[in-house]
Design an enzyme around this catalytic site. Structure first.
Site, PDB file in Angstrom:
ATOM      1  N   SER A  75       0.945  -1.242   0.091  1.00 53.68           N
ATOM      2  CA  SER A  75       0.001   0.000  -0.020  1.00 53.68           C
ATOM      3  C   SER A  75       0.965   1.189  -0.043  1.00 53.68           C
ATOM      4  CB  SER A  75      -0.834   0.029   1.280  1.00 53.68           C
ATOM      5  OG  SER A  75      -1.244   1.445   1.444  1.00 53.68           O
ATOM      6  N   HIS A 111      -1.388  -1.495  -4.039  1.00 52.24           N
ATOM      7  CA  HIS A 111      -2.791  -1.245  -3.697  1.00 52.24           C
ATOM      8  C   HIS A 111      -2.743   0.493  -3.216  1.00 52.24           C
ATOM      9  CE1 HIS A 111      -6.187  -2.012  -0.787  1.00 52.24           C
ATOM     10  NE2 HIS A 111      -5.668  -0.977  -0.073  1.00 52.24           N
ATOM     11  N   ASP A 164      -5.046   3.581  -1.872  1.00 49.93           N
ATOM     12  CA  ASP A 164      -5.954   3.832  -0.963  1.00 49.93           C
ATOM     13  C   ASP A 164      -6.374   5.358  -1.301  1.00 49.93           C
ATOM     14  OD1 ASP A 164      -6.331   1.699   1.106  1.00 49.93           O
ATOM     15  OD2 ASP A 164      -4.075   2.288   1.178  1.00 49.93           O
ATOM     16  N   MET A 197      -9.323   7.992  -0.024  1.00 47.64           N
ATOM     17  CA  MET A 197     -10.151   8.632   0.931  1.00 47.64           C
ATOM     18  C   MET A 197     -10.763   9.851   0.533  1.00 47.64           C
ATOM     19  SD  MET A 197      -7.619   7.456   4.144  1.00 47.64           S
ATOM     20  CE  MET A 197      -6.606   5.904   4.073  1.00 47.64           C
ATOM     21  N   HIS A 214      -8.671   0.813  -3.493  1.00 48.02           N
ATOM     22  CA  HIS A 214      -9.427   0.717  -2.434  1.00 48.02           C
ATOM     23  C   HIS A 214     -10.119   2.019  -1.886  1.00 48.02           C
ATOM     24  CE1 HIS A 214      -9.660  -0.133   2.160  1.00 48.02           C
ATOM     25  NE2 HIS A 214     -10.760  -0.170   1.620  1.00 48.02           N
ATOM     26  N   MET A 270     -12.567   4.406  -0.187  1.00 45.94           N
ATOM     27  CA  MET A 270     -13.189   4.606   1.338  1.00 45.94           C
ATOM     28  C   MET A 270     -13.783   5.948   1.033  1.00 45.94           C
ATOM     29  SD  MET A 270      -9.712   3.466   3.440  1.00 45.94           S
ATOM     30  CE  MET A 270      -8.854   3.391   1.854  1.00 45.94           C
ATOM     31  N   MET A 297     -11.249  -5.654   6.415  1.00 49.00           N
ATOM     32  CA  MET A 297     -10.356  -4.804   6.965  1.00 49.00           C
ATOM     33  C   MET A 297     -10.133  -5.372   8.469  1.00 49.00           C
ATOM     34  SD  MET A 297      -9.966  -2.201   4.790  1.00 49.00           S
ATOM     35  CE  MET A 297      -8.932  -1.170   6.009  1.00 49.00           C
ATOM     36  N   ASP A 306      -6.508  -6.078   5.070  1.00 47.79           N
ATOM     37  CA  ASP A 306      -5.842  -4.826   4.955  1.00 47.79           C
ATOM     38  C   ASP A 306      -5.710  -4.268   6.188  1.00 47.79           C
ATOM     39  OD1 ASP A 306      -5.013  -2.332   4.236  1.00 47.79           O
ATOM     40  OD2 ASP A 306      -6.672  -1.690   2.815  1.00 47.79           O
TER      41      ASP A 306
HETATM   42  C1  DX5 Z   1      -6.208   1.914   5.638  1.00 44.60           C
HETATM   43  C2  DX5 Z   1      -5.772   1.550   4.399  1.00 44.60           C
HETATM   44  C3  DX5 Z   1      -4.417   0.398   4.318  1.00 44.60           C
HETATM   45  C4  DX5 Z   1      -3.280   1.124   4.767  1.00 44.60           C
HETATM   46  C5  DX5 Z   1      -2.621  -0.232   5.686  1.00 44.60           C
HETATM   47  O1  DX5 Z   1      -7.400   2.493   5.899  1.00 44.60           O
HETATM   48  O2  DX5 Z   1      -6.703   0.820   3.748  1.00 44.60           O
HETATM   49  O3  DX5 Z   1      -4.411   0.252   3.199  1.00 44.60           O
HETATM   50  O4  DX5 Z   1      -2.537   1.733   3.958  1.00 44.60           O
HETATM   51  O5  DX5 Z   1      -1.301   0.350   6.132  1.00 44.60           O
HETATM   52  P1  DX5 Z   1      -0.796  -0.551   7.484  1.00 44.60           P
HETATM   53  O6  DX5 Z   1      -0.292  -1.758   6.576  1.00 44.60           O
HETATM   54  O7  DX5 Z   1       0.354   0.295   7.859  1.00 44.60           O
HETATM   55  O8  DX5 Z   1      -1.781  -0.890   8.216  1.00 44.60           O
HETATM   56 ZN    ZN Z   2      -6.534  -0.097   1.838  1.00 41.45          ZN
END
Ligand code: DX5
Ligand code: ZN
Length: 216
Positions: free
Chosen positions: A7, A32, A34, A36, A65, A67, A139, A176
């Site tokens: 990620s 990956h 993310d 948001m 991903h 969110m 998650m 994740d």
């Molecule tokens: C959190 C993200 C993850 C995050 C994981 O909301 O969806 O993908 O980057 O990070 P680590 O591996 O540090 O928990």
């Molecule tokens: Zn993620």
């Protein structure tokens, strides 16, 4: 299957090309990304321009991903921008109709579609969609930021889902949050196919060794 999806959440945007190249040369399977929106989760990150920018610059599978609220609007935008897979949250939808609409719109826009659940959502919530999604993302932390502690309950959810879908490779099971040398192997043992890992990999000089360790 034992796949790893680094990620890039914690990566400085200026270093993104190097970070993706590092994942690629270290044997990662997916990258990956993310997304948001500052509403579904408090923080705001990249937008579609990032996916457009990295499209075609590497060979990894673009695992996006989201969110965000209103995934039926946002999801297809990422599919058009070059995501190979777009995973959205069931908690962002009011009912089954919204979930199915989102899956169809993402697929029509050219990507695989997948669903994710937060730690407090029961695994049974994904059951109606198992025939319709590419992967289920469980998650193991509250979505919103990296570097949090793995929540044990995720292991039980992985086991339950693995039992439900059997040895079938569809949908894949992805996990994740808080993945490291302790929890990664436990997730594979429980039946996961793909480990997402951010802070355990990035920022460490032995990135490649850590990644290979996760895949063993
Ligand atoms: C959190 C993200 C993850 C995050 C994981 O909301 O969806 O993908 O980057 O990070 P680590 O591996 O540090 O928990
Ligand atoms: Zn993620």
């Amino acid at each position: 299957m034992k796949l790893v999806a680094p990620s890039i959440l914690s990566v400085d945007p200026a270093n993104l090309p190097e970070a993706i190249a590092l994942a690629e040369s270290s044997g990662a399977d997916y990258i990956h990304i993310d997304i948001m929106d500052g509403v579904f989760v408090p923080r705001k990150t990249w937008d579609v321009s990032l996916v457009k920018q990295i499209k075609g610059t590497h060979t990894l599978f673009n695992d996006v991903h989201i969110m965000v609220e209103k995934p039926w609007i946002v999801g297809p935008e990422f599919a058009k921008a070059g995501a190979d897979n777009v995973t959205f949250h069931l908690e962002a939808c009011q009912n089954e109709e919204e979930v199915r609409k989102t899956i169809s719109l993402i697929e029509e826009a050219g990507a695989k579609a997948s669903v994710s659940i937060k730690p407090n959502t029961p695994i049974e919530a994904v059951y109606p969609y198992l025939d319709s999604v590419y992967l289920v993302l469980i998650m193991s932390v509250e979505p919103g930021r990296g570097g949090q502690q793995f929540i044990d309950g995720a292991l039980e959810k992985i086991k339950t889902l693995r039992k439900k879908i059997g040895d079938s490779k569809s949908p894949l099971i992805e996990v994740d949050g808080g993945i490291n040398a302790t929890f990664g192997p436990l997730c594979y043992q429980a039946g996961a196919d793909i480990l997402v890992s951010g802070s355990y990999l990035y920022g460490h000089p032995d990135f490649a060794k850590r990644l290979k360790g996760l895949k063993e």
